[in-house]
Design an enzyme around this catalytic site. Sequence first.
Site, PDB file in Angstrom:
ATOM      1  N   GLY A   9      35.256  34.926  39.040  1.00  0.00           N
ATOM      2  CA  GLY A   9      36.311  34.030  39.697  1.00  0.00           C
ATOM      3  C   GLY A   9      37.586  34.625  39.217  1.00  0.00           C
ATOM      4  O   GLY A   9      37.603  35.703  38.848  1.00  0.00           O
ATOM      5  N   PRO A  10      38.836  34.070  39.339  1.00  0.00           N
ATOM      6  CA  PRO A  10      39.932  34.678  39.585  1.00  0.00           C
ATOM      7  C   PRO A  10      40.586  34.801  38.062  1.00  0.00           C
ATOM      8  O   PRO A  10      39.643  34.172  37.275  1.00  0.00           O
ATOM      9  CB  PRO A  10      40.952  33.605  40.259  1.00  0.00           C
ATOM     10  CG  PRO A  10      40.508  32.271  40.302  1.00  0.00           C
ATOM     11  CD  PRO A  10      38.769  32.543  40.182  1.00  0.00           C
ATOM     12  N   ASP A  12      42.135  33.839  34.712  1.00  0.00           N
ATOM     13  CA  ASP A  12      42.379  32.596  33.893  1.00  0.00           C
ATOM     14  C   ASP A  12      41.599  31.640  34.030  1.00  0.00           C
ATOM     15  O   ASP A  12      41.707  30.310  33.897  1.00  0.00           O
ATOM     16  CB  ASP A  12      43.845  32.093  34.558  1.00  0.00           C
ATOM     17  CG  ASP A  12      45.033  32.952  33.698  1.00  0.00           C
ATOM     18  OD1 ASP A  12      44.744  33.646  32.839  1.00  0.00           O
ATOM     19  OD2 ASP A  12      46.085  32.865  34.502  1.00  0.00           O
ATOM     20  N   GLY A  14      38.467  31.864  32.536  1.00  0.00           N
ATOM     21  CA  GLY A  14      37.540  31.561  31.365  1.00  0.00           C
ATOM     22  C   GLY A  14      36.505  32.615  31.225  1.00  0.00           C
ATOM     23  O   GLY A  14      35.301  32.380  30.700  1.00  0.00           O
ATOM     24  N   LYS A  15      36.337  33.888  32.025  1.00  0.00           N
ATOM     25  CA  LYS A  15      35.171  34.648  32.167  1.00  0.00           C
ATOM     26  C   LYS A  15      35.098  35.432  30.755  1.00  0.00           C
ATOM     27  O   LYS A  15      33.816  35.422  30.347  1.00  0.00           O
ATOM     28  CB  LYS A  15      35.655  35.894  33.315  1.00  0.00           C
ATOM     29  CG  LYS A  15      35.702  35.454  34.471  1.00  0.00           C
ATOM     30  CD  LYS A  15      35.890  36.576  35.729  1.00  0.00           C
ATOM     31  CE  LYS A  15      37.341  37.281  35.258  1.00  0.00           C
ATOM     32  NZ  LYS A  15      38.443  36.174  35.362  1.00  0.00           N
ATOM     33  N   SER A  16      35.853  35.732  30.080  1.00  0.00           N
ATOM     34  CA  SER A  16      35.762  36.390  28.596  1.00  0.00           C
ATOM     35  C   SER A  16      35.427  35.368  27.692  1.00  0.00           C
ATOM     36  O   SER A  16      34.416  35.915  26.730  1.00  0.00           O
ATOM     37  CB  SER A  16      37.019  37.088  28.330  1.00  0.00           C
ATOM     38  OG  SER A  16      37.526  38.400  29.276  1.00  0.00           O
ATOM     39  N   ASP A  86      31.730  42.800  30.047  1.00  0.00           N
ATOM     40  CA  ASP A  86      32.859  42.105  30.592  1.00  0.00           C
ATOM     41  C   ASP A  86      33.742  42.970  31.412  1.00  0.00           C
ATOM     42  O   ASP A  86      33.893  44.203  31.051  1.00  0.00           O
ATOM     43  CB  ASP A  86      33.567  41.574  29.164  1.00  0.00           C
ATOM     44  CG  ASP A  86      34.446  40.516  29.600  1.00  0.00           C
ATOM     45  OD1 ASP A  86      34.564  39.769  30.668  1.00  0.00           O
ATOM     46  OD2 ASP A  86      35.629  40.280  28.899  1.00  0.00           O
ATOM     47  N   GLU A  87      34.660  42.572  31.999  1.00  0.00           N
ATOM     48  CA  GLU A  87      35.670  43.356  32.733  1.00  0.00           C
ATOM     49  C   GLU A  87      34.939  44.170  33.668  1.00  0.00           C
ATOM     50  O   GLU A  87      35.395  45.444  33.795  1.00  0.00           O
ATOM     51  CB  GLU A  87      36.611  43.852  31.838  1.00  0.00           C
ATOM     52  CG  GLU A  87      37.531  42.871  30.902  1.00  0.00           C
ATOM     53  CD  GLU A  87      38.389  42.253  31.540  1.00  0.00           C
ATOM     54  OE1 GLU A  87      38.493  42.248  32.782  1.00  0.00           O
ATOM     55  OE2 GLU A  87      39.081  41.404  30.828  1.00  0.00           O
ATOM     56  N   GLN A  89      34.499  44.418  36.870  1.00  0.00           N
ATOM     57  CA  GLN A  89      35.404  44.933  38.209  1.00  0.00           C
ATOM     58  C   GLN A  89      35.880  46.224  37.819  1.00  0.00           C
ATOM     59  O   GLN A  89      36.294  47.048  38.646  1.00  0.00           O
ATOM     60  CB  GLN A  89      36.472  44.042  38.449  1.00  0.00           C
ATOM     61  CG  GLN A  89      37.831  43.813  37.479  1.00  0.00           C
ATOM     62  CD  GLN A  89      37.507  43.004  36.454  1.00  0.00           C
ATOM     63  OE1 GLN A  89      36.717  42.476  36.221  1.00  0.00           O
ATOM     64  NE2 GLN A  89      38.679  42.675  35.677  1.00  0.00           N
TER      65      GLN A  89
END
Length: 218
Positions: A9-10, A12, A14-16, A86-87, A89
């Site tokens: 998702g873009p 902000d 809530g991925k983390s 996480d992160e 990308q």
Amino acid sequence: MPELVFFTGPMDCGKSTLALQMDHTQSAHDRRGHLYSRFDRAGQARITSRIGLSRTATEVDDDFDFWENVVGMLTSGVQLDYLICDETQFYPAVQVDQLARVVDELELDVFCFGIMADFRTEMFPASKRLVELADRVETLQVQPLCWCGKRATHNARTVNGVMVTEGSQVVVGDTSPDAPADVVKYEVLCRKHHRQRLTKASVGMALHEPQLPFEETQ
């Protein structure tokens, strides 16, 4: 069956936060995992969320090999059932292939969390590879908003307060509205305003002072 899952998702959305919640939920059922991240907002070797959650993680650099790392832990007696990445990308694309091998040959679940496209609307190489290899791609349901109130789908980079569409794909910046104007910052926008390069600052929008539709003009 073990899976390679990509949550995306873009900024902000809530991925983390979800990554840390996933680790909590999995570990509550006697499963053991390991956390990885790269270029986290709080610095190296952490997974942090904007709501204040934080955990220690292994920092992933360009030369990191997930296969060797996981096999090393397993052969030393460490219990592993899943990986939280996480992160993603920011990972080199070859590391996604390593993660797929971990799932297929070591039968561990791998949960990846990352942004699909950069500030130029171009896919990150690792995100592209995750779409190609993942068993599932899940779009997060928390929807950040553009300054106009519409759903935000695109990530914008600003330098000295001006939106830019050229430059290095990976530049760590600040998303806080209180950050100094002369630093690299990021903002989420709807497609229309990303195309028009209209950020909140550039239009001087005061979100808490709505305009009346019947105001007279001189």
